[in-house]
Design a protein around this motif. Structure first.
Motif, mmCIF file in Angstrom:
data_model
loop_
_atom_site.group_PDB
_atom_site.id
_atom_site.type_symbol
_atom_site.label_atom_id
_atom_site.label_comp_id
_atom_site.label_asym_id
_atom_site.label_seq_id
_atom_site.Cartn_x
_atom_site.Cartn_y
_atom_site.Cartn_z
ATOM 1 N N ASP A 1 -1.604 -1.084 -5.202
ATOM 2 C CA ASP A 1 -2.971 -1.573 -4.738
ATOM 3 C C ASP A 1 -3.725 -0.499 -3.777
ATOM 4 O O ASP A 1 -2.989 0.026 -2.835
ATOM 5 N N VAL A 2 -4.726 -0.419 -4.103
ATOM 6 C CA VAL A 2 -5.547 1.059 -3.353
ATOM 7 C C VAL A 2 -6.679 0.433 -2.627
ATOM 8 O O VAL A 2 -7.601 -0.397 -3.432
ATOM 9 N N ALA B 1 -0.346 4.196 -9.042
ATOM 10 C CA ALA B 1 -1.252 3.723 -7.875
ATOM 11 C C ALA B 1 -1.182 2.329 -7.572
ATOM 12 O O ALA B 1 -1.345 1.502 -8.458
ATOM 13 N N HIS C 1 -9.367 -0.415 -7.792
ATOM 14 C CA HIS C 1 -8.992 0.030 -6.401
ATOM 15 C C HIS C 1 -9.848 -0.963 -5.618
ATOM 16 O O HIS C 1 -10.368 -0.548 -4.465
ATOM 17 N N TRP D 1 0.805 -0.956 -0.067
ATOM 18 C CA TRP D 1 -0.157 0.090 -0.096
ATOM 19 C C TRP D 1 0.995 1.134 0.093
ATOM 20 O O TRP D 1 2.046 1.206 0.260
ATOM 21 N N GLN E 1 -7.510 6.776 -7.470
ATOM 22 C CA GLN E 1 -8.381 5.899 -8.460
ATOM 23 C C GLN E 1 -7.646 6.342 -9.972
ATOM 24 O O GLN E 1 -8.161 5.612 -10.740
ATOM 25 N N LYS F 1 -11.357 8.963 -4.308
ATOM 26 C CA LYS F 1 -10.234 9.203 -4.661
ATOM 27 C C LYS F 1 -9.978 9.490 -6.115
ATOM 28 O O LYS F 1 -9.004 9.260 -6.951
ATOM 29 N N ALA G 1 -2.541 6.772 -3.247
ATOM 30 C CA ALA G 1 -3.623 5.848 -3.085
ATOM 31 C C ALA G 1 -4.689 6.573 -3.848
ATOM 32 O O ALA G 1 -5.747 7.201 -3.399
#
Lengths: 825, 286
Positions: free
Chosen positions: A260-261, A258, A517, A37, A234, A268, A232
């Motif tokens: 893993d969100v 980005a 995400h 993350w 989209q 986002k 973080a």
């Protein structure tokens, strides 16, 4: 539902992966946290940022002294708006919905004035996060308060106090869609003049907070004059363009990742002030920096959603035929316009007519500035608001006409044989069958038995009354045809990009521009590619979210990923097969026309046994020892797809609700929904999206509300007061599907990410009202807190405003200089 | 959010704990399960100089009998309570209320004594302790012990009779055995939330008559309260819907609950009456 891991082979060839209930391949790492993350990122020499945020909603900064903070241990730098005023630009607004829309600009950090509680006023940069947070408390700041503008109906009056001194009113824009003028319908005024029955209502869409699970976080790495922004987010692709334009870092010198969100829900879909400031600070210091928000910071400063006052009028004949619809909105922009702040209510303009054949329609919306954090996209973005209004007022019209609410809907909805149907808002609905979905939903709910029970409870005067609420909805998703977005003045297109790399060992890399995400793209895309290329599901890896890997893309929002991004994957796969066909023909010494491709293998028609797998071709072309003249030694391919139309999922949602008339407590007795989302790629992912969407839509109806007090402080500053339901609070969802393939993409998929959230809210509110309407209740404001329901039953009205004081649990949390102050005790 | 820095002590006995508290400086916070203190510190609503963590003071953990009383160690966790056979037999009201506290993760760390010493009026256990006329055994600096009745223990919002340097050691409650019925009637919007209002009721029947009634109110003021008027109306009354309803109508007498986004004061008083009726009916077996 049956969970199956292994596709079965049928006599007709290998089983299709599309439609197979695959468990999500990304879940193991996401659920166990065994991934990177953004906040897990650690760069050598990385510094940490913490913000001093405004404790007041509207003020000039009369004094700001950061010298004591600079002297705190491990502090490297402290900046104020003065330090960045010449280079911070403005947070971009990509959706000027009218040519004369007023946009006063949105500084990432306040320079002279603050316009909402939580606005950044100073930045501490320190060697540890703790040191940064501690030093924030040493900043000396004074504010000179200005009048606070909070109530939209007051804010639009002549002579109202202004949020922005540079503007002449608090109205940012006045957006009108008139079907009569657009040529998609008849004159609305005439429709109302000639109406046999009219019903008018004022509905309130309360302010909501997206409340994604992973807080926002940004890390900036510096390599000479190259910058990498991990966020973080989209929207890494859009953030790269906008970040470059805003900061002046050349686009080719800025890479956005980005990783893993953990959720976004539209929250986002933003170019956040903090992301811009992280870039500016990293550039100023030449050092990597990190910022990760706290939950309280997130609730206070990340953009909010909804917040509309809706005035809606419907005209009809006495037999129930609807003849006109008129909508006027006040939409709360908050203090500034962020990425698509003004566009969210405008997008809703096209959905108010819902599934009904209104001949006349007019929509007007004022975007209004207030001293609150800006609003922007939140799951559904415009469509939940529209669906709520139309589905609520159809019930009100049914009451007025003394008609069964389902009969009224049936009388007016588009029938199955009328598709494709062009609505009064000018949209062409692609496919569906509202009657079929409704019948299935009625059976799932056990409608007749519950109606009988409702009657018994009414007759016996049971303190717990029962009601049934209906929502027959549609939505527009798969954002979007680029030309349509252009006609709506949106700042980007709606295409999506995909590429497929065939590795020498036959494994497949799929690069998508649609950045997930949490949606499960890796699984769904693998299923699509497995079918298209005839390779094992496990042999496909999906890459995303890094602009250095996925150079083109428009990311994930508006239920667009599968419909647009998934189609791009199909198109790329078709190109791979076409390229491989030439090589197969060469190696099999056959004509291309004599080759058939099935199950991942090219074979010569009429010659059993002879054949060549596409994975073997991948190795052959890697070696490239033997391939046809005049073609490139590669079967990799990429494709961009621009849809010609939106897709239009629809469905019937039914909620049975128990209302305890003694306390006002509402309990969902049963919830049933049947959705038509076109072709289903993965039933488990669909079920998950439906459950999550239902939870959020129900939460708007029953639990969530961002409340500001009279001074503009966010009362709901923690999850103690901003109430989210858990599984313990929600019923079992009885879901089903009908399938009418979308006509605008080869998958036939319609998008499911927002459907549950869009459809469920009015079903829940209609159900509660149906339970207590015989007691004289005609409306209850959302969320339906027990107190509001109780007051509506026993004192009349819609339940009224809630007290603006937060609960006193563990001292209550309120906003202040460091983010929090002690509540009055 | 990150707490301000603080000194930390982790004693292993009551004596060590008392010494750590005495040595901790001006502003010492005692941490039991930390389920309220840590959030408050992270929000910087509290910034103690020293935190004395009691989690290793094992002598404070557990439930025992002493004649007609149950003695509950202050560091007994909510999960301990829910698994304890003595509680199951004689402390059903405590068990019912404890089951409603937050979620399993919180109940695993949160403690009986910590919840009482924190004295959050929205917390569930203070009203139960008050209804049961619990006795709070407190150790002072040097180890001397004193006992404070529940009626004197809860002083104000988040304020108890605990003085500086003192430590809540154990809580004694009467065993409720044969003849007693109990109910904790909690009203909140979602499962994990604090009580908007809750009612703790214990009723002892003798035949068709109510012989004793103990009713505690959660979140109806700055401290937990007894519904005294209702209790008095119930004692000696016939067990009937009418008498219980009439008695419950007096449950909010003398209360001054707060108004917040969950409930304004008049609605809280209404809830107190409705929930008292429900709790007493259930406790009396109606």
């Amino acid at each position: 539902m049956t969970l199956t891991e292994d596709p079965t082979t049928t006599a007709d060839g290998p089983a299709k992966e599309v439609g197979n209930a695959r468990l999500r391949k990304e879940d193991a790492r996401l659920i166990t946290g065994k991934t990177t993350w953004t906040d897990n990122m650690v760069l050598p020499g990385m510094l940490h940022m913490a913000f001093l945020r405004s404790p007041v909603a509207h003020a000039t900064i009369s004094h700001l002294d950061v010298s004591a903070a600079k002297d705190r241990p491990n502090v490297v730098a402290v900046y104020t708006g003065q330090d960045f005023k010449d280079e911070q630009g403005t947070i971009p607004c990509a959706w000027p919905v009218t040519p004369d829309m007023v946009n006063p600009g949105h500084p990432s950090i306040a320079v002279d004035t603050v316009n909402h509680v939580g606005e950044a006023v100073a930045i501490v940069v320190a060697r540890t996060r703790t040191a940064a947070v501690d030093a924030v408390e040493a900043i000396d700041v004074d504010y000179e308060n200005l009048p606070v503008v909070l109530d939209m109906e007051e804010a639009v009056k002549d002579g109202a106090d202004l949020v922005h001194a540079s503007t002449s009113s608090n109205t940012s824009y006045h957006f009108v869609f008139d079907a009569g003028e657009a040529g998609t319908g008849s004159d609305t005024d005439a429709a109302f003049r000639d109406a046999e029955v009219t019903v008018s209502r004022r509905f309130v869409q309360q302010r909501l907070i997206p409340a994604f699970m992973e807080p926002r976080s940004a890390v900036v790495g510096v390599q000479g004059d190259n910058y990498t922004l991990w966020s973080a987010t989209q929207i890494p692709h859009i953030l790269r363009v906008m970040g470059a334009l805003t900061t002046g870092i050349p686009e080719h010198k800025l890479r956005v990742v980005a990783p893993d969100v953990g959720g976004g829900f539209g929250g986002k879909l933003q170019v956040c002030p903090e992301e811009i400031l992280a870039l500016l600070v990293a550039r100023r210091l030449g050092k990597p920096v990190k910022w990760t928000e706290t939950r309280s910071e997130s609730l206070m400063t990340a953009h909010h959603g909804r917040d509309q006052i809706q005035y809606i009028d419907v005209a009809a004949k006495k037999d129930g035929t609807v003849t006109g619809l008129r909508v006027r909105l006040l939409a709360d922009m908050g203090a500034y316009l962020r990425l698509i702040t003004p566009g969210v209510p405008a997008l809703g303009a096209f959905m108010f007519p819902g599934i009904y054949k209104f001949p006349a329609y007019r929509f007007e919306c004022d975007g209004v500035f207030t001293n609150k954090v800006p609003t922007d996209a939140y799951r559904g973005a415009g469509r939940p608001e529209a669906t709520f209004a139309i589905e609520r007022i159809m019930d009100e019209l049914a009451v007025e006409l003394d008609m069964d609410p389902m009969e009224l809907r049936r009388k007016n909805w588009i029938s199955a044989e009328e598709f494709p149907f062009t609505t009064v808002a000018g949209l062409e609905y692609d496919s569906g069958d509202y009657e079929q979905a409704t019948q299935a939903a009625l059976e799932l709910l056990g409608y007749d038995e519950l109606r009988a029970e409702q009657k018994r409870r009414r007759e016996s005067g049971d303190p717990v009354q029962l009601g049934i609420g209906i929502s027959t909805f549609t939505e527009m998703c798969g954002l979007a045809p680029s030309r349509v977005l252009g006609s709506l003045s949106f700042g980007a297109g709606g295409w999506e990009q995909a590429s497929i790399r065939m590795l020498p060992t036959g494994k497949v890399e799929v690069v998508t521009g649609s950045t997930p995400h949490g949606q499960g793209h890796e699984t769904a895309w693998s299923q699509i590619v497995a079918d298209e290329l005839g390779v094992p599901f496990e042999d496909v890896e999906v890459l995303h979210g890094d602009t250095a890997i996925s150079s083109r893309g428009l990311d994930t929002y508006g239920s667009r990923s599968l419909v647009v991004g998934g189609t791009a994957v199909v198109k790329a796969a078709e190109k791979v097969v076409a390229k491989a066909r030439k090589i197969a023909a060469h190696l099999l010494e056959a004509s291309e026309d004599d080759l058939e491709f099935s199950g991942g293998k090219f074979s010569v028609k009429g010659t059993p046994g002879a054949g060549l797998g596409i994975q073997e071709i991948a190795l052959a072309i890697f070696a490239a020892h033997d391939y046809p003249e005049g073609i490139e030694p590669s079967i990799d391919a990429e494709a961009a797809f621009d849809p010609v139309n939106f897709s239009f999922p629809h469905g019937t949602h039914l909620c049975a609700m128990e209302v305890d008339t003694e306390t006002g407590f509402v309990t969902i007795r049963k919830y049933a929904s049947v959705d038509d989302i076109g072709t289903i790629v993965n039933p488990i992912i669909v079920e998950g999206q439906m459950h999550g969407g239902l939870a959020q839509g129900i939460a708007q109806a029953l639990y969530e509300e961002a409340i500001y007090d009279a001074d503009g402080n966010l009362t709901t500053g923690t999850f103690v007061d901003y109430l989210l339901p858990s599984a313990a609070d929600l019923p079992t969802f009885h879901t089903g599907n009908t399938v009418h393939a979308a006509t605008s993409n080869p998958l036939g998929a319609k998008g499911v990410g927002e459907a549950g959230c869009i459809a469920s809210t009015p079903a829940v509110v209609n159900a509660a009202l149906d339970a207590v309407r015989h007691l004289g209740v005609t409306d209850i404001r959302m969320p339906l807190t027990p107190e509001r329901v109780w007051r509506a039953i026993h004192q009349g009205g819609d339940g009224g405003d809630r007290a603006a004081e937060g609960s006193n649990a563990y001292g209550g949390a309120r906003t202040t200089e460091s983010g929090i102050e002690e509540a009055a005790q | 959010m990150i707490p301000a820095s603080f000194a930390y002590a982790r004693p292993t006995s009551v004596d060590e704990a008392l010494q750590a508290i005495a040595a901790g400086g001006e502003d010492v916070k005692i941490m039991a399960g930390g389920q309220s203190l840590i959030p408050v510190m992270r929000l910087r609503l509290a910034a103690p100089e020293t935190v004395v963590d009691l989690t290793r003071v094992t002598e404070l953990r557990g439930v025992r009998e002493d004649g007609d009383s149950l003695v509950i160690g202050a560091m007994t966790t909510h999960s301990d309570i829910l698994r304890d056979p003595l509680i199951a037999q004689y402390g059903k009201l405590i068990a019912e209320a404890t089951e409603t506290v937050a979620d399993p993760a919180v109940r695993h760390r949160g403690t009986f004594g910590g919840a009482l010493a924190h004295a959050d009026p929205a917390g569930d256990l203070p009203a139960v302790a008050l209804a049961l006329d619990a006795e709070f055994v407190i150790a002072g600096p040097g180890g001397a012990r004193r006992s404070v009745p529940a009626s004197a223990f809860f002083v104000d919002y988040l304020t108890t009779a605990l003085e500086e340097g003192e430590l809540l050691v154990e809580v004694r409650v009467p065993k409720l055995g044969e003849g007693w019925g109990v109910r904790y009637e909690k009203f909140n919007r979602v499962a994990q939330a604090w009580s908007i209002v809750a009612v703790a009721a214990a009723v002892r029947r003798e035949g068709s008559t109510i012989a004793e009634a103990r009713i505690g109110l959660t979140n109806m003021g700055s401290t937990p309260l007894r519904a005294t008027a209702t209790e008095q109306a119930l004692v000696g009354a016939d067990v009937s819907l009418e008498t219980v309803t009439a008695a419950a109508a007096q449950a909010a007498e003398g209360t001054e609950p707060s108004s917040d986004l969950n409930a304004q004061a008049d609605y809280r008083q209404h809830l107190a009456r409705v929930l008292t009726g429900r709790a007493v009916r259930a406790a009396a077996g109606l």
